[in-house]
Scaffold this motif. Structure first.
Motif, PDB file in Angstrom:
ATOM      1  N   ASN A  53      63.169  10.610  36.627  1.00  0.00           N
ATOM      2  CA  ASN A  53      64.176  11.621  36.302  1.00  0.00           C
ATOM      3  C   ASN A  53      64.537  11.554  34.822  1.00  0.00           C
ATOM      4  N   SER A  54      65.065  12.640  34.300  1.00  0.00           N
ATOM      5  CA  SER A  54      65.559  12.681  32.925  1.00  0.00           C
ATOM      6  C   SER A  54      67.016  12.238  32.895  1.00  0.00           C
ATOM      7  N   ILE A  55      67.370  11.477  31.869  1.00  0.00           N
ATOM      8  CA  ILE A  55      68.758  11.070  31.649  1.00  0.00           C
ATOM      9  C   ILE A  55      69.514  12.282  31.106  1.00  0.00           C
ATOM     10  N   VAL A  56      70.709  12.538  31.642  1.00  0.00           N
ATOM     11  CA  VAL A  56      71.517  13.664  31.176  1.00  0.00           C
ATOM     12  C   VAL A  56      72.085  13.349  29.796  1.00  0.00           C
ATOM     13  N   THR A  57      72.797  12.231  29.659  1.00  0.00           N
ATOM     14  CA  THR A  57      73.321  11.779  28.371  1.00  0.00           C
ATOM     15  C   THR A  57      73.329  10.259  28.331  1.00  0.00           C
ATOM     16  N   ALA A  58      73.128   9.733  27.152  1.00  0.00           N
ATOM     17  CA  ALA A  58      73.219   8.291  26.926  1.00  0.00           C
ATOM     18  C   ALA A  58      74.074   8.078  25.688  1.00  0.00           C
ATOM     19  N   ALA A  59      75.231   7.480  25.878  1.00  0.00           N
ATOM     20  CA  ALA A  59      76.162   7.199  24.792  1.00  0.00           C
ATOM     21  C   ALA A  59      76.445   5.697  24.789  1.00  0.00           C
ATOM     22  N   PHE A  73      73.242   9.728  34.620  1.00  0.00           N
ATOM     23  CA  PHE A  73      71.916   9.913  35.201  1.00  0.00           C
ATOM     24  C   PHE A  73      71.746  11.312  35.783  1.00  0.00           C
ATOM     25  N   SER A  74      72.773  11.811  36.438  1.00  0.00           N
ATOM     26  CA  SER A  74      72.694  13.170  36.984  1.00  0.00           C
ATOM     27  C   SER A  74      74.084  13.783  37.031  1.00  0.00           C
ATOM     28  N   ARG A  75      74.113  15.107  36.838  1.00  0.00           N
ATOM     29  CA  ARG A  75      75.365  15.855  36.906  1.00  0.00           C
ATOM     30  C   ARG A  75      74.986  17.287  37.261  1.00  0.00           C
ATOM     31  N   GLY A  76      75.624  17.814  38.282  1.00  0.00           N
ATOM     32  CA  GLY A  76      75.321  19.177  38.671  1.00  0.00           C
ATOM     33  C   GLY A  76      76.450  19.790  39.458  1.00  0.00           C
ATOM     34  N   GLY A 120      76.830  22.515  46.297  1.00  0.00           N
ATOM     35  CA  GLY A 120      77.287  21.143  46.112  1.00  0.00           C
ATOM     36  C   GLY A 120      77.433  20.738  44.668  1.00  0.00           C
ATOM     37  N   ARG A 121      77.808  19.481  44.493  1.00  0.00           N
ATOM     38  CA  ARG A 121      77.938  18.926  43.149  1.00  0.00           C
ATOM     39  C   ARG A 121      77.653  17.430  43.196  1.00  0.00           C
ATOM     40  N   ASN A 122      77.281  16.895  42.047  1.00  0.00           N
ATOM     41  CA  ASN A 122      76.985  15.471  41.971  1.00  0.00           C
ATOM     42  C   ASN A 122      77.258  14.943  40.578  1.00  0.00           C
ATOM     43  N   LEU A 123      77.543  13.658  40.520  1.00  0.00           N
ATOM     44  CA  LEU A 123      77.701  12.938  39.265  1.00  0.00           C
ATOM     45  C   LEU A 123      77.306  11.491  39.521  1.00  0.00           C
ATOM     46  N   THR A 124      76.315  11.015  38.772  1.00  0.00           N
ATOM     47  CA  THR A 124      75.864   9.626  38.876  1.00  0.00           C
ATOM     48  C   THR A 124      75.851   9.047  37.477  1.00  0.00           C
ATOM     49  N   PHE A 163      78.948   1.173  38.260  1.00  0.00           N
ATOM     50  CA  PHE A 163      78.108   2.299  38.635  1.00  0.00           C
ATOM     51  C   PHE A 163      78.861   3.153  39.639  1.00  0.00           C
ATOM     52  N   SER A 164      78.764   4.471  39.494  1.00  0.00           N
ATOM     53  CA  SER A 164      79.378   5.357  40.484  1.00  0.00           C
ATOM     54  C   SER A 164      78.490   6.578  40.680  1.00  0.00           C
TER      55      SER A 164
END
Length: 131
Positions: free
Chosen positions: A64-70, A76-79, A84-88, A97-98
Motif C-alpha cells: 500500500n501507499s503511505i498517505v502521509t509521513a511526518a 497508513f490509510s484515510r478515507g 464508510g470511513r477509515n483511519l489507520t 497504533f490506532s
C-alpha cells in the motif's frame, strides 16, 4: 576519507531510519448493528519504506501507499465515502497504533477498532513490483 563517511553516517542517523518494521501488539474490537461486540488480542508486523512511501502487513500480500509521513505520525490509510470511513496511523513518538474502520452496508453498521503499542525492528524488505 574517514571524515566524509562519518558525516554521511551522522546525516542518516539524524534523519532517522527510512526503512523499518514495526511490531505491534494490542486489541481489535469489532461490533455491528444488532450483534454483540467482541475483542481479541492482535499482533502485526508492519513493513515500512519511507523512501518508496510504501507499507504492508505481515507477509506483504498487498503493498500500500503511505498517505502521509511526518516526524510525529505516519498515516497508513484515510478515507471517507458513502459506505464508510477509515483511519489507520501510528504515533512516531509514543509508538501508539490506532485503526478505526466504519462500514455501512445493506442497513447494517460495522465497526472495527484496533489499538496497539508498536516497537521498531529490523527492516524486512517490501517486494518490488514485477512489472
Amino acid at each position: 576519507m574517514f571524515l566524509p563517511a562519518l558525516i554521511a553516517a551522522a546525516l542518516v542517523f539524524q534523519g532517522g531510519a527510512q526503512q523499518f518494521d514495526l511490531v505491534c501488539q494490542g486489541t481489535l474490537t469489532s461490533s455491528a448493528t444488532n450483534i454483540a461486540g467482541s475483542t481479541k488480542e492482535v499482533r502485526n508486523r508492519i513493513r515500512i519504506d519511507l523512501d518508496r512511501q510504501a507499507w504492508c502487513y505481515d507477509e506483504c500480500a498487498q503493498v500500500n501507499s503511505i498517505v502521509t509521513a511526518a516526524p510525529a505520525e505516519i498515516v497508513f490509510s484515510r478515507g471517507d465515502t458513502s459506505s464508510g470511513r477509515n483511519l489507520t496511523r501510528v504515533d512516531r513518538v509514543t509508538g501508539k497504533f490506532s485503526s478505526s474502520i466504519f462500514l455501512h452496508m445493506d442497513g447494517y453498521d460495522m465497526f472495527l477498532d484496533t489499538t496497539a503499542q508498536c516497537r521498531p525492528e529490523a527492516y524486512t524488505a517490501i517486494p518490488q513490483a514485477a512489472f
